[in-house]
Design an enzyme around this catalytic site. Sequence first.
Site, mmCIF file in Angstrom:
data_model
loop_
_atom_site.group_PDB
_atom_site.id
_atom_site.type_symbol
_atom_site.label_atom_id
_atom_site.label_comp_id
_atom_site.label_asym_id
_atom_site.label_seq_id
_atom_site.Cartn_x
_atom_site.Cartn_y
_atom_site.Cartn_z
ATOM 1 N N GLY A 159 -10.904 0.480 1.762
ATOM 2 C CA GLY A 159 -11.962 -0.098 0.947
ATOM 3 C C GLY A 159 -11.401 -0.412 -0.424
ATOM 4 C CD GLN A 189 -2.497 1.776 0.352
ATOM 5 O OE1 GLN A 189 -3.175 0.997 -0.312
ATOM 6 N NE2 GLN A 189 -2.451 3.074 0.066
ATOM 7 C CG ASP A 199 -2.557 7.901 7.191
ATOM 8 O OD1 ASP A 199 -3.058 7.723 6.065
ATOM 9 O OD2 ASP A 199 -2.835 7.209 8.181
ATOM 10 C CD GLU A 240 -9.434 10.105 -2.409
ATOM 11 O OE1 GLU A 240 -10.549 9.711 -2.822
ATOM 12 O OE2 GLU A 240 -8.386 9.430 -2.522
ATOM 13 C CE LYS A 270 -16.766 3.075 5.380
ATOM 14 N NZ LYS A 270 -17.503 3.013 4.128
ATOM 15 C CG HIS A 319 -9.117 7.749 -7.417
ATOM 16 N ND1 HIS A 319 -8.843 9.057 -7.066
ATOM 17 C CD2 HIS A 319 -9.576 7.152 -6.279
ATOM 18 C CE1 HIS A 319 -9.126 9.244 -5.785
ATOM 19 N NE2 HIS A 319 -9.582 8.097 -5.283
ATOM 20 C CE1 TYR A 336 -11.009 10.451 1.645
ATOM 21 C CE2 TYR A 336 -12.020 9.321 -0.203
ATOM 22 C CZ TYR A 336 -11.000 9.443 0.705
ATOM 23 O OH TYR A 336 -9.952 8.554 0.674
ATOM 24 C CD GLN A 340 -3.624 7.935 -1.801
ATOM 25 O OE1 GLN A 340 -4.379 7.009 -1.976
ATOM 26 N NE2 GLN A 340 -3.970 9.172 -2.096
ATOM 27 N NE ARG A 371 -13.710 -0.359 3.751
ATOM 28 C CZ ARG A 371 -14.832 -0.374 3.046
ATOM 29 N NH1 ARG A 371 -15.540 -1.501 2.978
ATOM 30 N NH2 ARG A 371 -15.247 0.698 2.409
ATOM 31 C CG MET A 426 -4.404 2.053 -3.345
ATOM 32 S SD MET A 426 -4.479 3.779 -2.772
ATOM 33 C CE MET A 426 -3.536 4.584 -4.066
ATOM 34 C CD GLU A 427 -6.430 6.208 -5.651
ATOM 35 O OE1 GLU A 427 -6.901 5.448 -4.782
ATOM 36 O OE2 GLU A 427 -6.035 7.365 -5.410
ATOM 37 C CG HIS A 451 -14.037 6.341 -4.661
ATOM 38 N ND1 HIS A 451 -14.438 7.577 -4.179
ATOM 39 C CD2 HIS A 451 -12.715 6.226 -4.372
ATOM 40 C CE1 HIS A 451 -13.388 8.177 -3.628
ATOM 41 N NE2 HIS A 451 -12.326 7.376 -3.726
ATOM 42 C CD GLU A 452 -10.837 3.162 -4.787
ATOM 43 O OE1 GLU A 452 -9.908 3.891 -5.184
ATOM 44 O OE2 GLU A 452 -11.373 3.304 -3.659
HETATM 45 N N1 BES Z 1 -7.027 6.665 -2.454
HETATM 46 C C1 BES Z 1 -7.980 6.258 -1.492
HETATM 47 C C2 BES Z 1 -7.394 5.428 -0.382
HETATM 48 C C3 BES Z 1 -6.309 6.129 0.411
HETATM 49 C C4 BES Z 1 -6.477 7.415 0.844
HETATM 50 C C5 BES Z 1 -5.162 5.453 0.715
HETATM 51 C C6 BES Z 1 -5.466 8.031 1.553
HETATM 52 C C7 BES Z 1 -4.157 6.069 1.431
HETATM 53 C C8 BES Z 1 -4.296 7.362 1.844
HETATM 54 C C9 BES Z 1 -9.128 5.484 -2.128
HETATM 55 O O1 BES Z 1 -9.475 5.938 -3.386
HETATM 56 C C10 BES Z 1 -10.331 5.700 -1.280
HETATM 57 O O2 BES Z 1 -10.744 6.815 -1.161
HETATM 58 N N2 BES Z 1 -10.876 4.646 -0.699
HETATM 59 C C11 BES Z 1 -12.060 4.711 0.094
HETATM 60 C C12 BES Z 1 -13.222 4.324 -0.747
HETATM 61 C C13 BES Z 1 -14.370 5.159 -0.783
HETATM 62 C C14 BES Z 1 -14.420 6.536 -0.361
HETATM 63 C C15 BES Z 1 -15.475 4.715 -1.686
HETATM 64 C C16 BES Z 1 -11.914 3.710 1.213
HETATM 65 O O3 BES Z 1 -10.922 2.994 1.242
HETATM 66 O O4 BES Z 1 -12.782 3.627 2.076
HETATM 67 ZN ZN ZN Z 2 -10.392 7.825 -3.369
#
Ligand code: BES
Ligand code: ZN
Length: 629
Positions: A292, A163, A399, A342, A581, A323, A407, A165, A579, A294-295, A319-320
């Site tokens: 969730g 991972q 981070d 985002e 979130k 990106h 978002y 990002q 995950r 990663m793009e 979403h992905e």
């Molecule tokens: N690029 C992000 C994930 C990310 C953000 C990784 C910041 C590291 C640092 C990815 O596109 C994302 O936003 N994922 C969300 C999905 C969603 C909003 C639908 C997630 O993982 O929950």
């Molecule tokens: Zn995103």
Amino acid sequence: MKLILPWGMALSLFYFMNACSTPEDVPDPNDIADAMDVHTYAHPQEARIDHLTLQLSVDFDQLQLSGFAEYQISRDSAATQIILDIHHLLIDSVWAIGPRQQQSATFSVGQTRDFLGAPLTIDLPLDAHTVRIYYKTTPESLALQWLNPGQTHDKEHPFLFTQGQAILTRTWIPCQDSPGIRYTYEATISVPPGLIAVMSASNPQEMTPDGQYTFKMNQPIPAYLMALAVGDLSFQAISDRTGVYAEPGMLGASAYEMADLEKMVKATESLYGPYQWERFDLIVLPPSFPFGGMENPRLTFATPTIIAGDRSLTALVAHELAHSWSGNLVTNATWDDFWLNEGHTVYLERRIMETLYGVDYSNMLALLGYQDLERTIVDLGDQSSDTHLKLSLDGRDPDDGMTDIAYEKGYLLLRTLEEKVGRQIFDDYLKQYFKDYQFRSISTEQWAAYIYKHLIHEHKIDLNLDGWLYNPGIPIDHAQIQSRRFRQVNQRIKEFTRIGRLDKSNTRNWSTHEWLHFIRHIPSDLHISFYEKLDDVFELSNSGNSEILAVWLELSIRSQYMPSHNRSILDTFLTNVGRRKFLTPLYKALLETNQLELAESIFNKARNNYHSVSDNSIAALIADHKQPG
Ligand code: BES
Ligand code: ZN
């Protein structure tokens, strides 16, 4: 030719130029973003990477990657060094390669700073345009998660994923780890027999007999989009240019869930222009994946928690995919501009979902997002500068800035603009924006100048853009989001909380989103019998839908509704799912209801299943709770 200035001076000149920019003097999009990235040691004006040749072998016994990264570089005529970012890497040797000779190069590794790692400074002989770095990863290479067979779905083979990002790519590849620096790459990865490697690049669809895999990424990308996964993977095509990778035991369910991949790509192309990455595939990873999705270009990485069985969580895929335009094609110049990635992506995601499933559907997503935004502002404080769209992360781990503000406040700004100019004009504007800035990075200031010129000024829009970008909270002139279907749910909430009425026939056609809205709005201070009844009638504790289960478990914690069955489901969920979130609200709920001991005991058991990203967040949450400030 660019002026080369000492860092501090370049910074003040940059701000000076921005302060002076008026809507009329829009920067030329061909002029690459000169925004200062405080999260890299690189000095790209002096020497920058253009192309990477990566050769690594994957050792599941030592839990180590080893091999070399070779860079073709562009250098200013006065440059005598190139600086890369590294963090927790062992550098074995460095070679400089010129047209006539190859020689060992002198290099130094500077002091390591917290999350930034250290600069790797390589002296460049006069004619050298290529450097090769032999290196190894270490157990502290935070991008990597090595899983033993028991931590995978099929429980037979080990697994590895990365991972990158925001700034973790430097923990597995020495690189110029800044979103403003792009390069193309090719790679050769060797893995043990029986496993397949896939990357954010052209990918194999079958196992090779010798465990060697080669990759090519012909479009220039920033380092945070480097990605690798290794495991027992199989592939199933959805269309000519889309498909799914998963462990064999997950493949059928994953492909079923992703049936609309091609439709999504087509819908996005018709709105915002051609898909520029050739293929769009998705890999369903083991449950410890910390996000969730990663793009990673050409190959989105996804959590298995979106495989609900009813295709109800595919907004994440939209979403992905989005990106591929906002983020991968047009990239935030620095992590302070993260909302550009985002915010645009959430806007595109909801437009894709609207195209495929209708406006009632996308408005439910938008309203849930608005609720997330309100909750985040309460958590951060309504005057906090972390609620600005433009962040200021100097001295902090990027981070920390990656909250729902980027978002959902970002989305709200774009939706507000769309409502002010009308959809057709806004769509044309966005399509042109992606074209003008494709394969480039852009700062918030450049974006503001561009949108002033092409939208706000031209269409005489009344909007306090600076307020949106640089002030806290939610500006008053934001678009109002309404959901017809949620209004009906509100009725059901009233009936239940006032007179305890639950009628299954009223909820028969509910989507996941209606359930989420419903559960989110059940107060946590009702008599325990209310939660028992909910669970009896709707069997929420047994929900196979991870989103529904996660909000229900949070409500269960906050309402102290914890029969033993329920308690063990919470335990299993927190142990198996990595995950972030989902983890954060659940651990927070435990801490806020004085269950520190339980939180710690689950965390101590579960944490060796978590990727470093989730592990760090939860460890910080608990430490902060014990010792606030
Ligand atoms: N690029 C992000 C994930 C990310 C953000 C990784 C910041 C590291 C640092 C990815 O596109 C994302 O936003 N994922 C969300 C999905 C969603 C909003 C639908 C997630 O993982 O929950
Ligand atoms: Zn995103």
